[in-house]
Design a protein around this motif. Sequence first.
Motif, PDB file in Angstrom:
ATOM      1  N   VAL A   8      17.823 -11.484 -11.100  1.00 25.78           N
ATOM      2  CA  VAL A   8      18.586 -10.745 -12.096  1.00 25.78           C
ATOM      3  C   VAL A   8      18.310  -9.272 -11.844  1.00 25.78           C
ATOM      4  N   VAL A   9      19.361  -8.485 -11.701  1.00 25.10           N
ATOM      5  CA  VAL A   9      19.222  -7.077 -11.356  1.00 25.10           C
ATOM      6  C   VAL A   9      19.484  -6.216 -12.585  1.00 25.10           C
ATOM      7  N   PHE A  10      18.543  -5.306 -12.865  1.00 30.34           N
ATOM      8  CA  PHE A  10      18.673  -4.336 -13.939  1.00 30.34           C
ATOM      9  C   PHE A  10      18.965  -2.970 -13.325  1.00 30.34           C
ATOM     10  N   ASP A  11      20.010  -2.306 -13.766  1.00 31.22           N
ATOM     11  CA  ASP A  11      20.209  -0.890 -13.444  1.00 31.22           C
ATOM     12  C   ASP A  11      19.463  -0.082 -14.498  1.00 31.22           C
ATOM     13  N   ALA A  12      18.569   0.797 -14.073  1.00 32.10           N
ATOM     14  CA  ALA A  12      17.705   1.507 -15.011  1.00 32.10           C
ATOM     15  C   ALA A  12      17.545   2.960 -14.594  1.00 32.10           C
ATOM     16  N   VAL A  13      17.550   3.859 -15.568  1.00 31.74           N
ATOM     17  CA  VAL A  13      17.298   5.272 -15.283  1.00 31.74           C
ATOM     18  C   VAL A  13      15.879   5.449 -14.755  1.00 31.74           C
ATOM     19  N   GLU A  14      14.940   4.638 -15.280  1.00 27.11           N
ATOM     20  CA  GLU A  14      13.549   4.660 -14.829  1.00 27.11           C
ATOM     21  C   GLU A  14      13.181   3.263 -14.325  1.00 27.11           C
ATOM     22  N   PRO A  15      13.567   2.923 -13.091  1.00 28.34           N
ATOM     23  CA  PRO A  15      13.310   1.559 -12.611  1.00 28.34           C
ATOM     24  C   PRO A  15      11.836   1.175 -12.627  1.00 28.34           C
ATOM     25  N   GLY A  16      10.961   2.094 -12.227  1.00 29.50           N
ATOM     26  CA  GLY A  16       9.545   1.768 -12.145  1.00 29.50           C
ATOM     27  C   GLY A  16       8.944   1.433 -13.494  1.00 29.50           C
ATOM     28  N   SER A  17       9.183   2.272 -14.495  1.00 31.93           N
ATOM     29  CA  SER A  17       8.592   2.024 -15.805  1.00 31.93           C
ATOM     30  C   SER A  17       9.231   0.813 -16.479  1.00 31.93           C
ATOM     31  N   THR A  18      10.530   0.583 -16.261  1.00 30.28           N
ATOM     32  CA  THR A  18      11.180  -0.598 -16.824  1.00 30.28           C
ATOM     33  C   THR A  18      10.625  -1.868 -16.186  1.00 30.28           C
ATOM     34  N   ALA A  19      10.400  -1.835 -14.877  1.00 37.29           N
ATOM     35  CA  ALA A  19       9.801  -2.984 -14.197  1.00 37.29           C
ATOM     36  C   ALA A  19       8.399  -3.261 -14.724  1.00 37.29           C
ATOM     37  N   ARG A  20       7.624  -2.213 -14.964  1.00 36.18           N
ATOM     38  CA  ARG A  20       6.261  -2.414 -15.474  1.00 36.18           C
ATOM     39  C   ARG A  20       6.287  -3.008 -16.883  1.00 36.18           C
ATOM     40  N   PHE A  21       7.256  -2.585 -17.698  1.00 44.59           N
ATOM     41  CA  PHE A  21       7.396  -3.181 -19.030  1.00 44.59           C
ATOM     42  C   PHE A  21       7.584  -4.687 -18.911  1.00 44.59           C
ATOM     43  N   TRP A  22       8.530  -5.108 -18.078  1.00 44.21           N
ATOM     44  CA  TRP A  22       8.820  -6.531 -17.957  1.00 44.21           C
ATOM     45  C   TRP A  22       7.682  -7.297 -17.291  1.00 44.21           C
ATOM     46  N   ALA A  23       7.024  -6.685 -16.323  1.00 43.05           N
ATOM     47  CA  ALA A  23       5.889  -7.360 -15.679  1.00 43.05           C
ATOM     48  C   ALA A  23       4.774  -7.606 -16.687  1.00 43.05           C
ATOM     49  N   GLU A  24       4.483  -6.609 -17.513  1.00 38.50           N
ATOM     50  CA  GLU A  24       3.436  -6.769 -18.528  1.00 38.50           C
ATOM     51  C   GLU A  24       3.839  -7.808 -19.563  1.00 38.50           C
ATOM     52  N   LEU A  25       5.077  -7.766 -19.996  1.00 38.93           N
ATOM     53  CA  LEU A  25       5.530  -8.689 -21.035  1.00 38.93           C
ATOM     54  C   LEU A  25       5.527 -10.132 -20.555  1.00 38.93           C
ATOM     55  N   LEU A  26       5.990 -10.365 -19.327  1.00 35.24           N
ATOM     56  CA  LEU A  26       6.123 -11.728 -18.808  1.00 35.24           C
ATOM     57  C   LEU A  26       4.861 -12.243 -18.130  1.00 35.24           C
ATOM     58  N   GLY A  27       3.930 -11.339 -17.809  1.00 32.84           N
ATOM     59  CA  GLY A  27       2.766 -11.752 -17.030  1.00 32.84           C
ATOM     60  C   GLY A  27       3.107 -11.966 -15.576  1.00 32.84           C
ATOM     61  N   ARG A  66      26.587  -7.715 -21.360  1.00 37.60           N
ATOM     62  CA  ARG A  66      27.188  -9.040 -21.421  1.00 37.60           C
ATOM     63  C   ARG A  66      26.167 -10.128 -21.071  1.00 37.60           C
ATOM     64  N   MET A  67      25.082  -9.726 -20.415  1.00 37.70           N
ATOM     65  CA  MET A  67      24.054 -10.662 -19.993  1.00 37.70           C
ATOM     66  C   MET A  67      22.717 -10.248 -20.589  1.00 37.70           C
ATOM     67  N   HIS A  68      21.874 -11.236 -20.964  1.00 37.33           N
ATOM     68  CA  HIS A  68      20.547 -10.921 -21.456  1.00 37.33           C
ATOM     69  C   HIS A  68      19.593 -12.059 -21.133  1.00 37.33           C
ATOM     70  N   LEU A 189      23.113  -5.402 -16.325  1.00 36.79           N
ATOM     71  CA  LEU A 189      22.494  -6.530 -15.635  1.00 36.79           C
ATOM     72  C   LEU A 189      23.541  -7.261 -14.805  1.00 36.79           C
ATOM     73  N   HIS A 190      23.133  -7.712 -13.629  1.00 38.06           N
ATOM     74  CA  HIS A 190      23.982  -8.607 -12.841  1.00 38.06           C
ATOM     75  C   HIS A 190      23.104  -9.537 -12.024  1.00 38.06           C
ATOM     76  N   LEU A 191      23.716 -10.548 -11.427  1.00 38.09           N
ATOM     77  CA  LEU A 191      23.004 -11.534 -10.615  1.00 38.09           C
ATOM     78  C   LEU A 191      23.205 -11.256  -9.139  1.00 38.09           C
ATOM     79  N   ASP A 192      22.203 -11.605  -8.340  1.00 36.88           N
ATOM     80  CA  ASP A 192      22.312 -11.573  -6.881  1.00 36.88           C
ATOM     81  C   ASP A 192      22.082 -12.969  -6.336  1.00 36.88           C
ATOM     82  N   LEU A 193      22.927 -13.369  -5.403  1.00 38.97           N
ATOM     83  CA  LEU A 193      22.786 -14.624  -4.682  1.00 38.97           C
ATOM     84  C   LEU A 193      22.309 -14.341  -3.266  1.00 38.97           C
ATOM     85  N   VAL A 194      21.646 -15.323  -2.666  1.00 37.95           N
ATOM     86  CA  VAL A 194      21.174 -15.208  -1.290  1.00 37.95           C
ATOM     87  C   VAL A 194      21.684 -16.401  -0.496  1.00 37.95           C
ATOM     88  N   ALA A 195      22.169 -16.123   0.706  1.00 44.33           N
ATOM     89  CA  ALA A 195      22.589 -17.201   1.603  1.00 44.33           C
ATOM     90  C   ALA A 195      21.362 -17.859   2.223  1.00 44.33           C
TER      91      ALA A 195
END
Length: 252
Positions: A8-27, A66-68, A189-195
Amino acid sequence: MSTRLACVVFDAVEPGSTARFWAELLGWEVTVDRPGEVEIAAPDPDGLDVALTFLPARRPKTALNRMHLDLSSRSLDHQRLQVDRALSLGARRVDIGQGAVPWTVLADPEGNEFCVLEPREEYVDTGAVAAIVMDTRDPLRLAEFWSTAAGWPLTHERPAYAGIRSATGQGPWLEFLRRPDAPTKCGRLHLDLVAFPTDDPLQEAARLRAAGAVPLGPQAAPPGSGAATNDPIAVLADPETNEFCLLPATVD
């Protein structure tokens, strides 16, 4: 032939701090940290590999996504602890018209909505993320498309709801909720697929188009042609215009 749901891809003004928020929250752990991209993933090697990726955005979020994500809980006490932890990390409570419901609606520091669910039996084995949820006007149509795209079977359908999940029974659900007034744009938010390595990614892009995807740009050059290994093979939209990318199997 098939593709797999990679992230799941998040577009964020502050990608690093947003990633750290989610990493801390989810473990979860940071697995990629480079200019222009941060990725986090669950540390469990046996879990389904659906990561969260954070990419730079030029402008702050201004509209409902539209996605959460829905987060799981083991008990009502655990739900309260999850909410308190999210708030202490920088989340805030939001009202999106949910009314009196047993789950809690929050927004991350960039305003992306998410829910902390009350305990539910169907989510006891999902890990921290119970479900990736899309608002849609036609749950079954979208579920059928993403079942074809991700290779996940359609497991349940109701008039206002449909869901798919990996046949392994691991990882989050991908769920589709009927919402007649769903936003016309997919939001941040959007999804990425991999072949898969054994499949031709250009053929996979053609298969997705045949299933109902719409190209949003020119098809990229195949791997080995000099393009960067993490460049999308194709940028597409599903039947309700949710943007997604098809990535080559060689992506880090």
